[in-house]
Design a protein around this motif. Structure first.
Motif, mmCIF file in Angstrom:
data_model
loop_
_atom_site.group_PDB
_atom_site.id
_atom_site.type_symbol
_atom_site.label_atom_id
_atom_site.label_comp_id
_atom_site.label_asym_id
_atom_site.label_seq_id
_atom_site.Cartn_x
_atom_site.Cartn_y
_atom_site.Cartn_z
ATOM 1 N N LEU A 1 -5.490 6.710 -5.718
ATOM 2 C CA LEU A 1 -4.656 5.512 -5.595
ATOM 3 C C LEU A 1 -3.736 5.334 -6.804
ATOM 4 O O LEU A 1 -2.553 5.022 -6.672
ATOM 5 C CB LEU A 1 -5.543 4.270 -5.435
ATOM 6 C CG LEU A 1 -6.390 4.189 -4.155
ATOM 7 C CD1 LEU A 1 -7.318 2.980 -4.191
ATOM 8 C CD2 LEU A 1 -5.497 4.152 -2.910
ATOM 9 N N GLU B 1 -5.871 -3.271 -8.909
ATOM 10 C CA GLU B 1 -5.961 -3.203 -7.448
ATOM 11 C C GLU B 1 -6.688 -1.925 -7.001
ATOM 12 O O GLU B 1 -7.518 -1.961 -6.082
ATOM 13 C CB GLU B 1 -4.542 -3.261 -6.856
ATOM 14 C CG GLU B 1 -4.460 -3.380 -5.368
ATOM 15 C CD GLU B 1 -5.095 -4.647 -4.811
ATOM 16 O OE1 GLU B 1 -5.600 -4.570 -3.689
ATOM 17 O OE2 GLU B 1 -5.106 -5.689 -5.511
ATOM 18 N N ASP C 1 -14.470 -1.205 -3.011
ATOM 19 C CA ASP C 1 -14.874 -1.519 -1.626
ATOM 20 C C ASP C 1 -15.385 -0.263 -0.936
ATOM 21 O O ASP C 1 -16.402 -0.269 -0.243
ATOM 22 C CB ASP C 1 -13.677 -2.053 -0.820
ATOM 23 C CG ASP C 1 -13.315 -3.474 -1.229
ATOM 24 O OD1 ASP C 1 -14.160 -4.145 -1.869
ATOM 25 O OD2 ASP C 1 -12.191 -3.909 -0.920
ATOM 26 N N TYR C 2 -14.631 0.795 -1.130
ATOM 27 C CA TYR C 2 -14.982 2.090 -0.535
ATOM 28 C C TYR C 2 -16.317 2.591 -1.095
ATOM 29 O O TYR C 2 -17.210 3.025 -0.366
ATOM 30 C CB TYR C 2 -13.841 3.060 -0.842
ATOM 31 C CG TYR C 2 -14.069 4.494 -0.483
ATOM 32 C CD1 TYR C 2 -14.093 4.904 0.846
ATOM 33 C CD2 TYR C 2 -14.227 5.462 -1.476
ATOM 34 C CE1 TYR C 2 -14.282 6.232 1.174
ATOM 35 C CE2 TYR C 2 -14.415 6.792 -1.164
ATOM 36 C CZ TYR C 2 -14.446 7.173 0.158
ATOM 37 O OH TYR C 2 -14.630 8.496 0.483
ATOM 38 N N ALA D 1 0.805 -1.216 0.000
ATOM 39 C CA ALA D 1 0.000 0.000 0.000
ATOM 40 C C ALA D 1 0.845 1.275 0.000
ATOM 41 O O ALA D 1 0.341 2.365 0.081
ATOM 42 C CB ALA D 1 -0.930 -0.005 1.208
ATOM 43 N N GLU E 1 -10.022 -1.708 -4.732
ATOM 44 C CA GLU E 1 -10.021 -1.011 -3.442
ATOM 45 C C GLU E 1 -11.007 0.153 -3.432
ATOM 46 O O GLU E 1 -11.755 0.347 -2.483
ATOM 47 C CB GLU E 1 -8.621 -0.474 -3.143
ATOM 48 C CG GLU E 1 -7.724 -1.511 -2.497
ATOM 49 C CD GLU E 1 -6.364 -0.908 -2.171
ATOM 50 O OE1 GLU E 1 -5.366 -1.560 -2.521
ATOM 51 O OE2 GLU E 1 -6.292 0.205 -1.591
#
Ligand code: TF8
Length: 337
Positions: free
Chosen positions: A56, A264, A271-272, A4, A268
């Motif tokens: 990200l 990725e 999910d958020y 991360a 991610e």
């Protein structure tokens, strides 16, 4: 697996420009831009999720990939943006599965009314083997599916009458997404459906071209449909997944490391996005009522009647799409409960 800590390390410059004059030996990372467009506005969790994806990706590529975000259909509706990915005029969009079925018909199975019993079951099925199987059908259309996000359970609004039973659907002019299964399902319920791009919907309701529409509470509230609609019912008739799509030619042009990073990041950020979306859908029903909409609860008996009315349409589409794959989805749903 990715760590991360994207921003901290050394920039990995594995695509040196070898043909640039040669006076300097400095390696150059080719700058890439993702033009990402969505249909909903900038207050919707779909856009907040997209901003997370941007953060990200830019951080983890040390800025080698820039993400430009466009909301509110600025780049087009779900269908035209998906075509944009195929043509190379944009790189990312996040449409509902219903319009994707115009490119890959199998995707219609996710829009079978009353298919998913809950968001959690949808997560398990979509994020599992079965969901991946559908994503694997996209490259044939010059599309890459990186993740499933969530539009959510769809609920009916209209400006004519409170809808409690299938009887109440009779004659209502309902806008549907541009998808034959949706159209036929609403016909089976007795409504008078019209397919229309999302970008035209608000004006159509305002002008009375249609009496109503169906979308999750978050969309209804954040797009201010309560200004032009009087009644909302928790029909929860279809669970709409979003699919995070990338242009295949763009994806193929990324380095392997960049491909991992965008994949990725899409997961991610997804999910958020799902988390925000669920909070929003919970919260906004109350807000809609505060704005003056009547709320009608669909009883289990009334929903059962709706299930029966749409069954022939589902049988027809199962045959068209392939009973095997429909069974696979149904089995995965059962196993997830
Ligand atoms: C629809 C969909 C849309 C989304 C979004 C515009 O009703 O639910 O809200 O697909 O991308 O068209």
């Amino acid at each position: 697996m990715l760590t991360a800590c994207g921003g901290g390390g050394t920039a990995t410059e594995d695509t040196p420009e070898t043909e640039t004059g040669g006076e300097t030996a400095t390696e150059q990372v080719e700058q890439k831009t993702i033009r990402a467009g969505i249909g909903l506005n900038d207050s919707h969790p779909q856009y907040k999720g997209l901003l997370k994806f941007k953060e990200l990706v830019e951080e983890r590529t040390d800025g080698a990939i820039e993400v430009q975000t466009y909301h509110s259909g600025q780049l087009g509706d779900d269908r035209t943006m998906t075509e944009g990915l195929q043509l190379g005029s944009q790189e990312v969009t996040i449409p509902s599965t219903a319009p994707i079925a115009n490119f890959v018909p199998e995707f219609s199975v996710f829009d079978f009314p009353f298919l998913f019993p809950s968001e959690e079951v949808a997560d398990t099925v979509l994020d599992g083997e079965v969901g991946q199987k559908f994503l694997d059908m996209l490259p044939d259309q010059n599309l890459v599916g990186l993740a499933y996000w969530e539009n959510g359970f769809r609920d009916l609004t209209n400006s004519v009458r409170p809808v409690a039973t299938a009887e109440d659907f009779k004659g209502l002019k309902i806008r549907t997404m541009e998808n034959d299964l949706h159209l036929e399902a609403f016909r089976a319920l007795g409504a008078n459906p019209t397919p229309m791009a999302f970008t035209e919907l608000f004006a159509a309701m305002q002008q009375g071209t249609v009496d109503g529409q169906e979308n999750p509470y978050a969309t209804i509230y954040l797009q201010k449909y309560h200004e032009v609609q009087d009644h909302v019912s928790n029909t929860h008739h279809i669970y709409s997944p979003f699919v995070f799509l990338m242009s295949k030619s763009f994806f193929d042009g990324l380095t392997e490391e960049q491909q991992e990073i965008v994949k990725e990041a899409a997961l991610e950020a997804g999910d958020y996005q799902r988390e925000l979306n669920r909070e929003a859908n919970e919260q906004y029903l109350a807000d809609l009522q505060e704005e003056g909409m009547t709320f009608t609860e669909i009883t289990p008996e009334a929903r059962e009647e709706m299930v029966e009315l749409v069954q022939p349409v589902l049988d027809k589409y199962a045959e068209r799409i392939g009973q095997d794959i429909v069974d696979e989805v149904n089995n995965a749903i059962e196993a997830a409960q």
